[in-house]
Design a protein around this motif. Sequence first.
Motif: not given
Lengths: 344, 314
Positions: B31-50
């Motif tokens: 869509s034209g946007i690169f998100n280098l914050g992917c790592e951070g979103i994964m960290a939040m997903g990991a935390f909330i998931g747990m």
Amino acid sequence: MKKIVALSLMLVVLSASLFAQGGSEESAAKEDDGVVKVALIVENTIDDKGWCQAMHDGILAAQERMPGEIEYSYSEKMKPVDAGSAARQYVADGYDIIIGHGAQYKNLILEMADEYPDVTFAFGTSAEVGPENVVTYMPESEETGYLSGIIAATISKVDVLGVVGPVDGGDAARYNRGFVLGAKSVKPDVEVMVAHTGSFSDYIKAGEVAQSQIKAGVDVLTGSSQQALGALRATADYPDEDIWWVGQDLAQLKMAEGQLKCVAASSYDYAPVIVSLVENVKNGVKGGYCVPMNFANGGFIFGFNEALSDLYGSDLEDAINAQISEFVNNPNSVDWKSVDYSQL
Amino acid sequence: MDFIVNILALGIPFSVALLLASIGEMFNQRSGIFNLGCEGIMAMGAFIGMLIPYSVGQGGATAEIYNFLGIIAGALVGALLGLVFGVVVITFKAKQGIAGIGMQLFCVGAAGTLFRHFVGGTQSIPGIGKFYIPLLSKIPILGQIFFSHNILVYIAFLFVPLSVYILFKTPWGLRVRAVGTYPRAADSLGINVNRVRFQALAVGGALAGLAGAYLSLCQAKMFSDEMIAGRGFIAVALVYFGHWDPIKIMWGALLFSLAQSFQLAVQGQGINFPYEFAVMLPYVLVILTLAFSRDKKKQEPAALGIAFDREKRT
């Protein structure tokens, strides 16, 4: 205008003198009340069930042994580049002993020690003897590894053991090689698979290493540093199989998966190191020495998991106790440097 | 033979977090946007998931429900963070690279702080166990390699054909590709460029959050704030590796994970070879493949990294 300037100058001078007086009073009070201020800087957290928690627990135990004599503060999640500002803050707050818990703080500690000769700095693991206000500590963890190796080889049914190492250096290298020697002392033909994650804190990769080793036929695993929790957790994925773990921190025995899979564990007990450090500072010895940690000087503690007592018999307990006595009588007797992983 | 089977059987689950996160990032970049914050979103997903199974459903018959609620919550938080990132780079037109780094630092820090507040120290959870597909898992060799994993592994690989279908066979996929390639033309055809980009960021964020939740609930079965350990950045690299094509991205994720599985297995064999080089192997392999596999027909989305402003003539 002149009145305002004069008043401002007076206030500045007054406040400066007040602060200066307060600082000297604090110093005098510190000498009088005999309280030694200890600061700990760690890269992980003080409840990581591994490296950092062991030191934190050791300082708390030292506080109990020397009631009212130790004031303690800590800073967590300190990368070496950030730790300098924390250490300087502690110096400014009048701390007597500042511990950078990890070899990664070596350069910072040596630089700070040079800058603040009246403060005692400590770091480890290191066997080097530093300047006269620097103390180093070196866990001779080949001893704890040796015990783990004896246990692992004894309870193994397939005689294939696994080591999940963080890196091949420092106390981890000593522990892993001690493990190999301990296992070979029981079963000379036992196979030991050693793999490293390259990280002290990558739990996931440690879990991957453990899974890889279990798939390859390993039935008893061990590992050190906080990353080892990932490997311990991986063994718990085999609740009904004879896959076991020997730990390098007693805190692991209290975890749910530790209760299920961790047969025994050893820990570093930093309390004797801290007690001697504080006593030396009180006696005016700021550093210039290295404290080796071993069973002989109370630097290690060991415990079995009673929930798994069916797995090990009294013979194994006796063998471990005999080996600990041997270490107490003959410290530094494990030739860990002789182990070559490529020859296993 | 067992040596190879084990490498394959472990390489597949190892690849799942990378696969999910990189497919999500592919939607972002398409869509034209690169998100280098992917790592951070994964960290939040990991935390909330747990957090959800840890706080409300430790063990018992209902544990699985809370595990799956954790998975869903991880994806939802990821989607929300994707939208937040959209506000920063679409609404306020911040530079995407810098905003992504900020997102990564914020999310990793926030996940760690929230973890300490709500959980305390390192804690493990029962997590999601393996699901052996009836009959298929009994097939010799193939059963162990392909059909003896946890349920999210199968779902993750289903995302590959699904994302191919969405991207190339649906009107929404066409709009995503259009706004990432030539947003002005898309705008002239009545497509709301920014809305489509927000939607893509939500999808990308949800998949990154899901990837994080996979790590904490299925792989590590615990959380620590450093557990993502660069996997979000590898996911971004895999999008380039796969030339923004879900199937090639899947091969990239598998290549990396199989190399990882291979080096772990080789280390255990006691071969006289510095382990540091073995640990580097997956990364070196991806870099080499990136360098030597340039597909001239597959250019990156033309508007990648460029904010769209319909008032400006670009």
